[in-house]
Design a protein around this motif. Structure first.
Motif, PDB file in Angstrom:
ATOM      1  N   TYR A 141       0.481  -1.590   0.106  1.00 10.96           N
ATOM      2  CA  TYR A 141       0.020  -0.140  -0.204  1.00 10.96           C
ATOM      3  C   TYR A 141       1.199   1.096   0.306  1.00 10.96           C
ATOM      4  CZ  TYR A 141      -4.118  -2.549   0.756  1.00 10.96           C
ATOM      5  OH  TYR A 141      -4.760  -3.666   1.025  1.00 10.96           O
ATOM      6  N   ILE A 192      -3.506   0.714  -4.072  1.00 10.68           N
ATOM      7  CA  ILE A 192      -2.333  -0.038  -4.136  1.00 10.68           C
ATOM      8  C   ILE A 192      -1.642  -0.096  -4.717  1.00 10.68           C
ATOM      9  CG2 ILE A 192      -2.531  -2.664  -4.596  1.00 10.68           C
ATOM     10  CD1 ILE A 192      -5.489  -3.395  -3.324  1.00 10.68           C
ATOM     11  N   SER A 193      -0.945  -0.401  -4.792  1.00 12.05           N
ATOM     12  CA  SER A 193       0.695  -0.051  -5.685  1.00 12.05           C
ATOM     13  C   SER A 193       1.502  -1.819  -5.671  1.00 12.05           C
ATOM     14  CB  SER A 193       1.654   0.654  -5.932  1.00 12.05           C
ATOM     15  OG  SER A 193       3.086   0.612  -5.895  1.00 12.05           O
ATOM     16  N   LEU A 194       1.219  -2.615  -7.025  1.00 10.54           N
ATOM     17  CA  LEU A 194       1.972  -4.327  -7.635  1.00 10.54           C
ATOM     18  C   LEU A 194       3.051  -3.677  -7.605  1.00 10.54           C
ATOM     19  CD1 LEU A 194      -1.200  -5.221  -9.457  1.00 10.54           C
ATOM     20  CD2 LEU A 194      -0.624  -5.253  -7.466  1.00 10.54           C
ATOM     21  N   SER A 195       3.819  -4.110  -6.957  1.00 11.98           N
ATOM     22  CA  SER A 195       5.551  -4.519  -7.217  1.00 11.98           C
ATOM     23  C   SER A 195       6.193  -5.564  -6.852  1.00 11.98           C
ATOM     24  CB  SER A 195       5.906  -3.264  -6.164  1.00 11.98           C
ATOM     25  OG  SER A 195       6.036  -3.395  -4.620  1.00 11.98           O
ATOM     26  N   ARG A 196       7.262  -5.953  -6.876  1.00 14.29           N
ATOM     27  CA  ARG A 196       8.229  -7.186  -6.381  1.00 14.29           C
ATOM     28  C   ARG A 196       8.644  -6.676  -5.093  1.00 14.29           C
ATOM     29  NH1 ARG A 196      12.679  -8.784 -10.119  1.00 14.29           N
ATOM     30  NH2 ARG A 196      12.710 -10.933  -8.514  1.00 14.29           N
ATOM     31  N   ASP A 197       8.524  -8.717  -4.692  1.00 17.44           N
ATOM     32  CA  ASP A 197       8.850  -8.663  -2.909  1.00 17.44           C
ATOM     33  C   ASP A 197      10.712  -8.638  -2.914  1.00 17.44           C
ATOM     34  OD1 ASP A 197       9.305  -9.019  -0.515  1.00 17.44           O
ATOM     35  OD2 ASP A 197       8.685 -10.801  -0.333  1.00 17.44           O
TER      36      ASP A 197
END
Length: 135
Positions: free
Chosen positions: A2, A8-13
């Motif tokens: 977040y 919501i922001s999609l991103s890699r872990d």
């Protein structure tokens, strides 16, 4: 992940904090060690996990008391099934409750309405609303 504005922001872990993926066979083996499962429970767990997501189910495993020595997997299944039943029951109940509230509201509104529209069209009358934005 977040952002500060709750979007919501999609991103890699990038920190690699996620648990590693385990194929079904390895997952059953992991659970067998963790829960001290019998061969029958291992077979049950394999069949169960073919149709149910482990990550959703794992929360129920955590709810099984540590002092339960045998049948931990079956106890977690029982909790999972109870939760499923309760969710279905509440969904049915809330749907009926919603219909009751709507019906009661419409009945009351139509009984009280004496405006320029027909009773079935009273929702079109701006005067029944608190302000023009709600209308």
């Amino acid at each position: 992940m977040y952002t500060t504005d709750n979007s919501i922001s999609l991103s890699r872990d990038l920190k690699r904090e996620m648990k590693a993926f385990l194929p079904l066979k390895d997952l059953v083996s992991y659970l067998s060690d963790k829960l001290d499962m019998s061969p029958e429970e291992e077979l049950d767990s394999k069949n169960f996990l073919r149709c149910h997501n482990y990550y959703s189910f794992s929360a129920f495993i955590k709810q099984v008391p540590d002092n339960l020595h045998k049948g931990k997997f079956q106890a977690a299944i029982s909790l999972y099934e109870f939760n499923d039943w309760l969710s279905q029951f509440l969904f049915i109940f809330s749907g009926r409750l919603e219909q009751f509230i709507k019906s009661t509201f419409i009945e009351s509104l139509c009984q009280q309405y004496n405006g320029k529209y027909q009773k079935g069209e009273c929702y079109l009358d701006e005067t029944i609303y608190e302000n023009s934005e709600l209308y």
